[in-house]
Design an enzyme around this catalytic site. Sequence first.
Site, mmCIF file in Angstrom:
data_model
loop_
_atom_site.group_PDB
_atom_site.id
_atom_site.type_symbol
_atom_site.label_atom_id
_atom_site.label_comp_id
_atom_site.label_asym_id
_atom_site.label_seq_id
_atom_site.Cartn_x
_atom_site.Cartn_y
_atom_site.Cartn_z
ATOM 1 N N ASP A 11 -74.822 -58.952 -135.482
ATOM 2 C CA ASP A 11 -76.065 -58.746 -134.738
ATOM 3 C C ASP A 11 -75.732 -58.887 -133.257
ATOM 4 O O ASP A 11 -75.606 -60.003 -132.752
ATOM 5 C CB ASP A 11 -77.111 -59.783 -135.164
ATOM 6 N N GLU A 71 -75.794 -53.753 -136.382
ATOM 7 C CA GLU A 71 -77.160 -53.262 -136.209
ATOM 8 C C GLU A 71 -77.265 -52.411 -134.953
ATOM 9 O O GLU A 71 -76.704 -52.746 -133.913
ATOM 10 C CB GLU A 71 -78.139 -54.436 -136.123
ATOM 11 N N ASP A 143 -79.841 -65.387 -134.886
ATOM 12 C CA ASP A 143 -78.834 -64.325 -134.773
ATOM 13 C C ASP A 143 -77.896 -64.326 -135.977
ATOM 14 O O ASP A 143 -77.534 -63.267 -136.490
ATOM 15 C CB ASP A 143 -78.023 -64.491 -133.481
#
Length: 173
Positions: A11, A71, A143
Site C-alpha cells: 500500500d 494498489e 497501512d
Amino acid sequence: MKETIRIIGIDPGLRRTGWGIVESLGNSLHFIGSGTVTSNAEMDLASRLCQLHEGLSKVLHEFMPHEAAVEHTFVNKDATATLKLGQARGIALLAPAQAGLPVTEYAPNAVKKAVIGVGHGEKQQIHMMVKVLMPRASFDTSDAADALAIAICHAHHRQSIVSARRMQALLAG
C-alpha cells in the site's frame, strides 16, 4: 499439485508504505507478516524515496515472496500530493520488480470487492475482514492492514492472471 505461493501486498505512501505478506495454497490463506516502511518528513523527496526503497528491499529480502501486488493510487484535488504519492508508488513497483517478482496492480475498489464483497466499503470493514479471513493476522497500522487486503485480493485473482500470462506466452512463442 497445488503449490504454496507467498505474496506481498504493498500500500504505497510517501510517509508510510504498508506491506503485508500472505501465503496462498488453493483457497487457504496464511498470515506471514506485516508492517510499514516510513520516510522522514524532514528529508528531501529523493532521500525519502530512497528510504522507502531500502525499507521495501529489506522486507523483500527477509520474506522472499514469489509475487507482488500494489494498489493503484487515486487522484485527488491536491496535484502536488498526488505527484508525490505517484513517486512513492513508483518505488512500490520498482523494489519487487528489481527482486525479480511479477507485479500486479489493483484498483482500490477491486481490493475492497475481493475482501468485503463490495467495491465500496469503510476501512474498518476491510480490517475486520482481514482478521476474519486470517485470524492470526496482526497489523499495527491501517497501512499494513490495507497491504494485507491487497495481498488477499491478489491471492483471489492470481489464478486467472497466471492463466492469461501462460496464454500470452504460448501465443508469442
